[in-house]
Design a protein around this motif. Structure first.
Motif, PDB file in Angstrom:
ATOM      1  N   HIS A 136     -27.089 -27.487 -34.174  1.00 27.75           N
ATOM      2  CA  HIS A 136     -27.139 -28.266 -32.924  1.00 27.75           C
ATOM      3  C   HIS A 136     -28.203 -29.355 -33.025  1.00 27.75           C
ATOM      4  O   HIS A 136     -29.379 -29.120 -32.800  1.00 27.75           O
ATOM      5  CB  HIS A 136     -27.452 -27.314 -31.754  1.00 27.75           C
ATOM      6  N   HIS A 161     -28.600 -33.704 -32.255  1.00 26.67           N
ATOM      7  CA  HIS A 161     -27.951 -34.938 -31.784  1.00 26.67           C
ATOM      8  C   HIS A 161     -28.225 -36.079 -32.756  1.00 26.67           C
ATOM      9  O   HIS A 161     -29.231 -36.759 -32.664  1.00 26.67           O
ATOM     10  CB  HIS A 161     -28.418 -35.274 -30.380  1.00 26.67           C
ATOM     11  N   PRO A 217     -23.595 -31.885 -31.497  1.00 27.34           N
ATOM     12  CA  PRO A 217     -23.035 -31.000 -30.495  1.00 27.34           C
ATOM     13  C   PRO A 217     -22.511 -31.656 -29.230  1.00 27.34           C
ATOM     14  O   PRO A 217     -22.106 -30.942 -28.314  1.00 27.34           O
ATOM     15  CB  PRO A 217     -24.240 -30.118 -30.158  1.00 27.34           C
ATOM     16  N   LYS A 246     -17.632 -27.840 -26.784  1.00 25.38           N
ATOM     17  CA  LYS A 246     -18.872 -27.561 -26.071  1.00 25.38           C
ATOM     18  C   LYS A 246     -18.655 -27.792 -24.584  1.00 25.38           C
ATOM     19  O   LYS A 246     -18.002 -28.765 -24.185  1.00 25.38           O
ATOM     20  CB  LYS A 246     -19.954 -28.502 -26.564  1.00 25.38           C
ATOM     21  N   HIS A 297     -29.600 -24.135 -26.824  1.00 19.56           N
ATOM     22  CA  HIS A 297     -30.963 -24.432 -26.364  1.00 19.56           C
ATOM     23  C   HIS A 297     -31.401 -23.544 -25.190  1.00 19.56           C
ATOM     24  O   HIS A 297     -31.792 -24.030 -24.127  1.00 19.56           O
ATOM     25  CB  HIS A 297     -31.170 -25.918 -26.060  1.00 19.56           C
ATOM     26  N   ASP A 312     -33.042 -28.630 -30.680  1.00 16.83           N
ATOM     27  CA  ASP A 312     -32.122 -29.467 -29.924  1.00 16.83           C
ATOM     28  C   ASP A 312     -32.467 -30.942 -30.194  1.00 16.83           C
ATOM     29  O   ASP A 312     -32.529 -31.749 -29.277  1.00 16.83           O
ATOM     30  CB  ASP A 312     -32.221 -29.134 -28.423  1.00 16.83           C
ATOM     31  N   ASN A 322     -34.280 -33.444 -28.360  1.00 15.11           N
ATOM     32  CA  ASN A 322     -34.692 -33.095 -26.996  1.00 15.11           C
ATOM     33  C   ASN A 322     -35.973 -32.282 -26.912  1.00 15.11           C
ATOM     34  O   ASN A 322     -36.814 -32.518 -26.044  1.00 15.11           O
ATOM     35  CB  ASN A 322     -33.550 -32.366 -26.280  1.00 15.11           C
TER      36      ASN A 322
HETATM   37 ZN   LIG Z   1     -28.254 -30.524 -27.253  1.00 11.12          ZN
END
Ligand SMILES: [Zn+2]
Ligand code: SF4
Lengths: 407, 554
Positions: free
Chosen positions: B60, B62, B119, B183, B265, B380, B383
């Motif tokens: 996962h 981005h 993801p 997802k 997450h 993540d 994030n």
């Molecule tokens: Zn994410």
């Protein structure tokens, strides 16, 4: 009959049907002026040229390779191309240094400043079509993205089952294209210039944030205040190129802030239009490969971005470049030539200035002469366009890949 | 050509190899059991005192798509801070949290990772995302397509459409967007935000469709099981970041009634609201529930201190948090009647009560969830932090004294409100190999990566053993991709392209008639221009690896 995804503006209409008559194409189901005009171009010859004189492709490519090798400072300007054309341009710039800008650079840089400073709230075309009960159109005509209105602003059916959409036009000229369709929505207009527009939006923000009209007598202000207070989902559509140059930055900033303010109690979003030369496509590739949008330079070995320093107009005026490679595979945009700066035009075969460039290399158009990927105006959707014409005109990718092999 | 790797200490949990000295043979980019006696071994690599694991897998992260590009657009200053020059074989680039495409590939490879999964591929943005991915070299990739807020599906659910028909729709969207998985992001909530709803708990009703997140979750969970999809539903739940949301997360676990579900997450979904600041750790109760419910897998989304940017399809949550933006600017977008996108730059500070506790909660979860096969290592990216923080995170998990030193540095109240200090567990190398390799491969349904047995891709990471685990993991000695050495001693030796994993599903094509009408009537484009064809991806130099929907352990 041939179905066709239109590459001539960043709306990328995929519902076009063409009639093919001895290698020319006539749209059967659309009156879009840009589409019609673009398809009407009659290709009389498609020779590469050196200083106006016909030559062969391999010589032209060889000469371009030489110029690039010799150049101390290259500019890739115009950049009317697709994803692969952008990729190969960046590959060359990364190795040889130089700058990349775009035909729409000046108007886009105004949007860009505001995004880099405060961000924004945006919407894509399908959301615009299905959600908005209120749409405010600021200084935008049907010239930039002609079918935006019929397809996404006056639709028959919407997911939200909107009965009568409220449309407000704010701008300096009467919007004939809206007035013609007036009975399809609830229409209002406010005519004013850029300075008054700026004042109006600033005052509106103040009233919205105070949640009160106080004792204003301004009827435009009162009207907009009441309208926005009763909006469930609204949007503002804007084309920066139509605004006063000096006030453009400020207006866009105020609009972005107004949209943020409105989202405190309702839903609101903006859509900024960006012209017919596929700025969005070029920008997206630039962002993921370099981290920066247009007006980025590679002469130090890593990307440097500066909206003002790396503008085409400035670089040409200050003679900070010695070679300009203009790329225009969609239209016939007028380009500028400067003394002591070599100019190369990679353009469609009908480009009226092809004889004035030091080197001219004819290009095909993405989605007409070769398969291609282009991004739509809202940045989210990209389309796969397929070749429909067979007159062996190369893509930017093909031309520049060959140039790359030789340098 | 056969390569023999000898004398290395091998950690290969899928094949139950726990630090044994063992030979590995590579032929044509794959691992073979042993060469037949006639075959010549052309190269022997002696890895005495080295540690060998399969290439890392990030389940996962981005790494591509419209949201990442918007974040790049928003944050030129972040890109000016991290600039990378071009070299003979490498391209230039910039950025850390929103690092540019080529350098995502370079950086992951240098950390010993060889497969990474994006993801949040929005259906309308899937083509763009994949084209962007064609510029991420060295690693294999794949996408999970986002569903659960699209008006088409919500309308089907509202009309009480049969599960079979919904499965057809899910299969159609999975294959036409070239996803590996599906997802859900804030089920129904992103759509509700378009109708100005500002929160939506598991059993609250979406204003337009009158359906609940619970119903969406249940139906999509079942869809993936019915389709025998490689990866079970990948869920970003309701109420991300909201104090007290652990209650919702627990309810979500019971909502799927024992069916396989991957919670992503979970750090962001593990908050209680006790104490005078109404914010406390819910890690212990959530971990207990995950320990009990063997159908649940998860990744953490660990927070590490510093500047980053949060990008998410969850506009409802991102908008809610926009006032925390640092620097003070943010972007939200509603997208194509299917999802949205929110971007908030963020700085996690160790002296801030909430941020420090978020850090501790992530670590508590790692240490309290007992089965390493069901919890995976993520931040993540970007994030919680950029993926480049993984070596440090691994050290926090493997080295208790280091962890406690770091704990001493954070906000005092957060320290007092965390049980972290009392947790004695230290992860072993074998367990780290599960968290970062074998576990993710297993839950993704990919049996040719994440292990070093016969038939696996020769994606291999070789580490030099080091007391300091951060040092060990941040600088692998060698990295092989498909049998070729791509990294040696921290330098990229060769740039090759990884593949794109996509799922292949069969379904009743009659669903396409209805979808096609919907597209033309509402979306304002043709279904045919939405569907991605293999040929266009090949044109961008992408090689596809098709995984049939035939998972048989659901
Ligand atoms: Zn994410
Ligand atoms: S609106 Fe744009 S894309 Fe559509 S037909 Fe006209 S020029 Fe082509």
């Amino acid at each position: 009959m041939q179905s066709f995804i239109c590459p001539f503006c960043s709306l990328l209409c995929d519902d076009i049907r063409l009639e093919i008559k001895n290698n020319s194409f006539v749209p059967l189901n659309s009156n879009c002026l840009i589409l019609k005009k673009s398809l009407k171009r009659k290709i009389k010859d498609h020779f590469p040229r050196i200083k106006g004189k016909k030559t062969t492709m391999s010589i032209a490519i060889e000469e371009l390779a030489k110029l690039i090798k010799k150049s101390k400072s290259i500019l890739f300007a115009g950049m009317g191309t697709d994803t692969k054309g952008t990729k190969v341009s960046l590959d060359i710039l990364d190795k040889f240094g130089g700058t990349i800008d775009h035909f729409s650079g000046d108007s886009y840089s105004k949007n860009l400043k505001s995004i880099q400073e405060i961000g924004g709230v945006y919407i894509t075309l399908a959301e615009l079509k299905n959600r908005c009960d209120t749409i405010i159109i600021i200084e935008t005509t049907d010239q930039t993205v002609p079918r935006l209105f019929e397809k996404y602003i006056f639709p028959k059916e919407t997911i939200n089952k909107i009965k009568k959409r409220k449309i407000v036009y704010i701008g300096s000229k009467k919007p004939q294209f809206l007035l013609k369709n007036k009975n399809r929505f609830a229409f209002n207009s406010i005519y004013l210039n850029s300075q008054n527009l700026l004042n109006l939006i600033s005052q509106l923000r103040q009233k919205i944030n105070n949640n009160s009209l106080d004792s204003t007598k301004d009827k435009n202000l009162t009207f907009l205040f009441k309208l926005l207070k009763n909006t469930n989902y609204g949007s503002i559509i804007l084309s920066a190129s139509e605004l006063d140059k000096d006030l453009c930055d400020l207006i866009i900033n105020e609009i972005n802030l107004l949209i943020q303010d409105l989202n405190k109690f309702t839903r609101f979003a903006g859509m900024f239009l960006s012209g017919i030369h596929h700025l969005v496509t070029v920008n997206e590739v630039l962002l993921w490969q370099t981290g920066f949008p247009i007006r980025t330079n590679f002469s130090k070995g890593y990307p440097r971005h500066n909206i003002d320093q790396f503008s085409t107009t400035r670089l040409l005026a200050k003679k900070e470049v010695d070679l300009v490679v203009w790329i225009d595979s969609f239209h016939e945009e007028k380009i500028t030539f400067k003394k002591n700066i070599k100019s190369v035009l990679l353009g469609i075969p009908t480009h009226p200035q092809k004889k004035n460039a030091d080197i001219f290399i004819p290009l095909g158009t993405p989605g007409l002469d070769h398969n291609s990927h282009l991004f739509r105006v809202d940045k989210v959707v990209s389309m796969h366009l397929k070749k429909i014409r067979n007159i062996s005109l190369p893509s930017v990718f093909e031309v520049l890949s060959k140039v790359k092999e030789r340098i | 050509m056969i390569v023999r790797i000898k004398n290395a200490k091998v950690y290969d949990p899928t094949n139950k190899v726990d630090g044994r000295i063992k030979d590995i043979f590579i032929k044509d980019g794959k691992i073979i059991k042993r060469p037949n006696p006639k075959e010549k071994i052309s190269q022997v690599i002696n890895l005495k005192n080295k540690i060998v694991m399969p290439g890392g897998i990030d389940i996962h992260s981005h790494i591509a798509g419209g949201k990442v590009n918007l974040a790049r657009l928003l944050l030129p200053e972040e890109h000016r801070k991290y600039l990378y020059s071009s070299t003979n074989n490498l391209r230039s680039g910039s950025g850390l949290g929103t690092c540019t495409s080529f350098h995502i590939g370079y950086k992951y490879a240098k950390l010993g990772y060889t497969a990474v999964f994006e993801p949040a591929s929005l259906p309308a943005n899937a083509r763009s995302t994949i084209i962007e991915m064609s510029d991420i070299p060295l690693i294999d990739k794949g996408c999970y397509t986002v569903l659960g807020n699209d008006d088409f599906l919500l309308n089907l659910i509202q009309k009480k459409t049969s599960q079979k028909k919904i499965n057809d729709y899910v299969a159609w969207i999975l294959t036409s967007t070239k996803g590996l998985g599906i997802k859900i992001v804030n089920p129904g909530g992103i759509n509700a935000f378009k109708f100005n709803q500002r929160e939506l708990d598991l059993d609250a009703k979406n204003k337009k469709y009158g359906i609940t997140p619970r119903s969406i979750l249940k139906i999509l969970t079942k869809s993936l099981i019915d389709l025998k999809a490689p990866h079970p539903i990948h869920v970003h739940g309701c109420n991300l970041g909201v104090p007290g949301n652990v209650k919702t997360t627990l309810k979500q676990i019971s909502a799927v009634e024992g069916k396989p579900m991957h919670l992503t997450h979970i750090q962001y979904h593990s908050y209680s609201n006790e104490g005078d600041r109404n914010f406390s750790s819910g890690a212990a109760i959530l971990a207990e529930s995950i320990n009990k419910n063997k159908n649940i897998s998860c990744d953490i989304g660990q927070v590490m201190f510093g500047q980053t940017v949060t990008t998410s399809a969850d506009t409802m949550s991102q908008y809610r948090n926009h006032s925390f933006a640092h620097p003070k600017k943010w972007i939200c977008a509603d997208i194509e009647c299917e999802a949205g996108c929110g971007i908030i730059p963020f700085e996690y500070r160790d002296k801030n009560y909430v941020n420090a506790l978020q850090w501790a909660i992530g670590l508590e979860l790692f240490l309290l969830i007992k089965d390493p096969w069901r919890v995976y290592l993520t931040t993540d990216h970007p994030n919680g932090a950029a993926f480049t923080a993984y070596p440090r995170l691994i050290k926090l998990l493997m080295d208790r004294s280091f962890r406690n030193e770091e704990l001493e540095k954070i906000n005092k109240d957060s320290q007092n409100n965390s049980i972290l200090k009392s947790l004695k567990r230290e992860y072993s190398l074998y367990e780290i190999a599960i968290l970062t390799r074998s576990g993710p491969a297993k839950i993704l349904g990919l049996n040719n990566i994440g292990h070093l047995g016969e038939g696996a891709k020769a994606d291999i990471t070789v580490y030099t053993e080091h007391q300091d685990k951060e040092k060990m993991f941040e600088n692998p000695f060698l990295v092989f991709k498909d049998g070729q050495i791509i990294v040696k001693n921290g330098t990229i030796k060769k740039v090759i392209n990884g593949k794109l994993y996509i799922a292949e599903a069969e379904y009743d094509q009659s669903i396409k008639k209805e979808i096609s009408i919907y597209f033309e009537k509402y979306i304002g484009r043709k279904m045919s221009s939405f569907e991605i064809q293999n040929q266009e991806l090949w044109d961008h130099g992408l090689e596809l690896e098709q995984i049939r929907c035939s998972r048989n352990d659901y």
